[in-house]
Write a protein that holds these residues in place. Structure first.
Motif, short mmCIF file in Angstrom:
data_model
loop_
_atom_site.label_atom_id
_atom_site.label_comp_id
_atom_site.label_asym_id
_atom_site.label_seq_id
_atom_site.Cartn_x
_atom_site.Cartn_y
_atom_site.Cartn_z
N ARG A 1 -6.54 -3.81 1.45
CA ARG A 1 -7.23 -2.59 1.06
C ARG A 1 -6.53 -2.03 -0.17
O ARG A 1 -5.30 -1.95 -0.20
CB ARG A 1 -7.22 -1.56 2.20
CG ARG A 1 -8.13 -1.98 3.35
CD ARG A 1 -7.97 -1.07 4.56
NE ARG A 1 -8.80 -1.53 5.67
CZ ARG A 1 -8.42 -2.45 6.55
NH1 ARG A 1 -7.23 -3.02 6.45
NH2 ARG A 1 -9.23 -2.81 7.53
N SER A 2 -7.31 -1.65 -1.16
CA SER A 2 -6.71 -1.28 -2.44
C SER A 2 -6.11 0.12 -2.43
O SER A 2 -5.36 0.48 -3.34
CB SER A 2 -7.75 -1.40 -3.56
OG SER A 2 -8.88 -0.63 -3.23
N HIS A 3 -6.40 0.90 -1.37
CA HIS A 3 -5.91 2.28 -1.31
C HIS A 3 -4.38 2.32 -1.44
O HIS A 3 -3.66 1.69 -0.68
CB HIS A 3 -6.33 2.93 0.00
CG HIS A 3 -5.87 4.34 0.12
ND1 HIS A 3 -6.51 5.38 -0.51
CD2 HIS A 3 -4.80 4.87 0.75
CE1 HIS A 3 -5.86 6.50 -0.26
NE2 HIS A 3 -4.82 6.22 0.51
N HIS B 1 0.82 -1.21 0.00
CA HIS B 1 0.00 0.00 0.00
C HIS B 1 0.86 1.25 0.00
O HIS B 1 0.37 2.36 0.05
CB HIS B 1 -0.95 0.00 1.20
CG HIS B 1 -0.25 0.00 2.52
ND1 HIS B 1 0.05 1.15 3.19
CD2 HIS B 1 0.25 -1.02 3.26
CE1 HIS B 1 0.70 0.84 4.30
NE2 HIS B 1 0.83 -0.46 4.36
N GLU C 1 -10.78 -6.24 -2.61
CA GLU C 1 -10.96 -6.21 -1.15
C GLU C 1 -12.04 -7.22 -0.77
O GLU C 1 -12.94 -7.49 -1.56
CB GLU C 1 -11.40 -4.81 -0.70
CG GLU C 1 -10.35 -3.74 -0.98
CD GLU C 1 -10.73 -2.39 -0.39
OE1 GLU C 1 -11.71 -2.32 0.37
OE2 GLU C 1 -10.02 -1.40 -0.67
#
Lengths: 517, 242
Positions: free
Chosen positions: B205-207, B39, B218
């Motif tokens: 989480r793709s953020h 991330h 997700e």
């Protein structure tokens, strides 16, 4: 006030569909005293009051009770009360009933008690091995529900700590399970006496109810002695005493009256403004003590629950942030309070100068403060617009938490009657409450006096400092408010768009708003 | 002697998600894994981006001292902090030798790729390590990180036997390492290392994550809770879901 105006205001109150019965009674009483003449003031003082450069918190024209009364409930529990025909209680249930009865008779500017006592210290002696934790929780739960349903709003305040005990633990459990607005709570923290585990318990309570507030016990004791309490909207005062009045100086407006830079402000304009504030305080105290004669007539005085020599008055300031930014503009600069070390330096010069001036101005009937007012960073009322509470950094503009705390901390030592900065924590802290304990410990270590946490997603939010439940604000116009503070909050909601802000914290309110609004 | 220097992506004065309590976090630049689910991919390459600069131990100490009253400790993270182990050891040693700062705990947040020799260099001044185990299955581990997991498993055992393994983190990437049987096996393996180990199960989480083909997804909170339950069922592990 002309009779026609009074009649129209009274009619507005009695016909209101939003105000409850008690709220109407309080407003009618306020309108009645406002029909009397104001205590005599110089022209300059009256003009400053009229322009709201100085503000009397709309306490009314003829104060007949001190603003905040902090009865020494330990004296009452030990001696009983002749006035209330109560014997000293000798068990927990009687003690709770005793206090509940007493609360119905404690005056303040709001007409109900702003201080419920140091409840753990008061009740711990009544708790022995014959009372199980389950039974203790059951009794305190019933007591807590009664407080919320019988006392009108979140300015009602109980104090806990600094020592650990069964009562403080039970109160925190009850708080978490009931999630009520009333009472507000403060935990006194003494790094040498308060175990981290108790602070941790309080922090997990913050996640549920945004309470308690945290107070730096050693710092408070140094200013007030052991017998002090945090009451109402974070005012620290002597137990067995209180505050006659609160008059606040709007520093932003003071700067707007000023031509020139910082030095001239500190040497010329500010001393004049402080003197006008002191004049108003003195006039209001004389009215209360000499004309309405509260201390000659009230039973709490006769029974030794409060003593005049433990009272003082609160000298409030607010709008420091705007004052600093405006002074920098006057000098052709561009720094902003909270973001620029030079701005912070100016802010410290201002509060130190105020403290120096207030310390040099004797005020009658203020022996509780050594014959002087207590300084208080006043946290706002619902009519404040575009002016920041106390010494806070403007809402929504706060820098990172470390800069925020280190910027605000140096003011705290000057404000014996409380500061109440609000610290925002995000939801991830729920999984790591020790991180919040660390921040509390650190804040006290760098000299912060008291502060409150607000959690991002909490059902409870602070409007200017007092608590409301978001769900209580829905449809308030249509169905009326159970807590008086909810009604105030609804006004502030509109002014500040609080619930839609990313960061929800704001200044405070400590009073019934103007009777004519 | 001049203060040691290292390439540092950023620092954060307060963090409540990088170990116990409130912590000062140093993010080092450069990582030897190339995780598809990373991330913070800008910290992978050993090159500078806008915030990255070379900083000395003394530079960091100035920042740490300012935050110190509010901290439980400091955490070095990344990137991969152990790639700059001499610097980390020097930083921790100064903290442990300082009368004011010595109460701060010193933690390493790591991908676990360091060898025993590197850990042994850090152990005298390190209070705990938080190790990411991307996958117990080596093939899947290679698909996720580009590297074998052998060193990671060895680090977990080594740190546990040295008494410094604070927690193991399992980042659950749907379609890669979320197979129930694989997770049960992972939990059994961890239980054998330490039956009461603190295991943090983290949902992907793709953020911030780079685009990937096929796309990474997700999972729902319920799916994550179900995966965490599998891990918890397989031993007496202290499972935390994030």
């Amino acid at each position: 006030m002309e009779m026609t105006e009074l009649r129209s205001l009274v009619r507005g109150v009695v016909e209101s569909g939003t105000l409850g019965y008690d709220q109407k009674l309080r407003r009618l009483a306020m309108l009645a005293t406002d029909a009397l003449e104001y205590p005599e003031l110089s022209d300059a003082c009256a003009a400053a009051l009229d322009k709201r450069i100085i503000c009397d918190m709309y306490e009314g024209h003829a104060p007949f009770t001190p603003r905040y009364v902090l009865p020494d409930y330990a004296v009452a529990l030990a001696n009983g009360s002749r006035h209330l025909e109560l014997d000293p209680p000798d068990n927990l249930e009687d003690a709770l009933a005793f206090l509940q009865i007493m609360y119905a008779h404690i005056p303040s500017v709001t007409t109900y008690p702003v201080y419920l006592g140091d409840l753990d210290r008061l009740l711990e002696p009544f708790v022995d091995d014959s009372i199980s934790d389950e039974r203790l929780d059951q009794l305190l739960r019933r007591f807590w529900i009664a407080l919320d349903r019988m006392l009108p709003d979140a300015f009602v305040h109980a104090d806990l700590g600094p020592d650990d005990g069964r009562v403080v633990r039970s109160i925190l459990r009850v708080e978490r399970s009931l999630r009520q607005v009333v009472p507000n709570l403060t935990l006194r923290v003494d790094p040498a006496r308060t175990p981290d585990d108790l602070v941790l318990d309080a922090v997990t309570t913050v996640f549920e109810t945004a309470k308690p507030h945290f107070a730096n016990h050693p710092m408070m004791v140094a200013d007030h002695g052991e017998a002090y309490a945090v009451v109402s909207c974070y005012n620290s005062l002597k137990v067995g005493g209180g505050a006659h009045t609160l008059v606040r100086l709007n520093l932003k407006e003071a700067v707007r009256q000023h031509v020139g830079g910082v030095d001239a402000f500190l040497e010329d304009t500010l001393p004049r403004m402080v003197e006008l504030t002191a004049e108003l305080i003195e006039a209001r105290i004389r009215s209360l003590v000499e004309r309405q004669r509260f201390f000659d007539t009230h039973w709490t005085v006769a029974e030794g629950l409060v003593r005049l020599d433990r009272f003082s008055a609160m000298f409030g300031v607010f709008g420091l942030a705007e004052a600093v930014d405006l002074l920098i503009e006057h000098e052709g600069g561009s720094g902003r309070y909270g973001h620029d070390p030079d701005a912070a330096a100016i802010s410290y010069r201002i509060t130190e100068r105020v403290a120096e001036l207030v310390a040099a101005r004797p005020i009658p009937y203020c022996e509780g403060g050594g014959g002087r007012c207590y300084l208080h960073a006043q946290s706002g009322i619902d009519t404040d617009d575009h002016v920041t509470a106390g010494t806070r950094i403007p809402v929504g503009e706060e820098p990172d938490m470390l800069t925020h705390l280190t910027t605000c901390a140096p003011h705290h030592r000057l404000f014996a009657a409380g500061v109440s900065d609000i610290v925002h924590v995000d939801d991830t802290a729920r999984r790591n409450p020790q991180a919040v304990v660390d921040i509390i410990r650190g804040a006290f270590a760098i000299g912060m006096r008291d502060f409150t946490f607000n959690l991002d997603d909490n059902e409870f939010i602070r409007i200017t400092g007092y608590l409301v439940r978001k769900s209580d604000l829905v449809d308030i116009d249509a169905r009326g408010a159970r807590h008086g503070s909810d009604l105030l909050a609804a006004g502030s909601e509109a002014a500040y768009h609080l619930t839609t802000r990313a960061v929800k914290r704001i200044g405070c309110h400590e009073l019934t708003p103007r009777a004519d609004r | 002697m001049s203060s040691p220097r290292a390439l540092i992506a950023d620092t954060v004065p307060f963090s409540n998600v990088d170990g116990p309590g409130n912590r000062f976090v140093v993010f080092f630049q450069g990582c030897n894994f190339d995780c598809i689910a990373c991330h913070n991919p800008s910290t992978i390459a050993v090159c500078t981006h806008s915030a990255t600069r070379e900083r000395s131990v003394d530079d960091l100490l100035v920042e740490i001292r300012r935050a110190a009253p509010f901290l439980s400790g400091i955490t070095v993270s990344g990137g991969e902090a152990t790639l700059q182990a001499p610097f980390v050891a020097a930083l921790f040693a100064v903290i442990k030798g300082d009368p004011v700062l010595r109460r701060l705990t010193c933690f390493v947040d790591s991908n676990g790729s360091a060898d025993a020799e590197t850990w042994d260099r850090l152990l005298p001044v390190m209070d705990g390590a938080m190790i990411d185990l991307k996958c117990l299955d080596d093939d899947v581990h290679r698909a996720l990180t580009g590297q074998s997991n052998r060193a990671v498993l060895e680090s977990i055992r080594h740190l546990h036997s040295a008494g410094r393994l604070y927690e193991v983190r399992l980042l659950i990437v749907p379609g890669y390492n979320d197979d129930p049987e694989l997770l049960a096996r992972t939990a059994r393996w961890l239980s054998e290392v330490d039956p009461h180990l603190r295991v943090v199960v983290i949902g992907f989480r793709s953020h911030g994550v780079r685009p990937h083909e096929p796309a990474l997804h997700e999972q729902s909170a319920a799916q994550l809770a179900e995966r965490a339950a599998i891990v918890a069922r397989s031993g007496a592990l202290d499972v935390v879901v994030v």
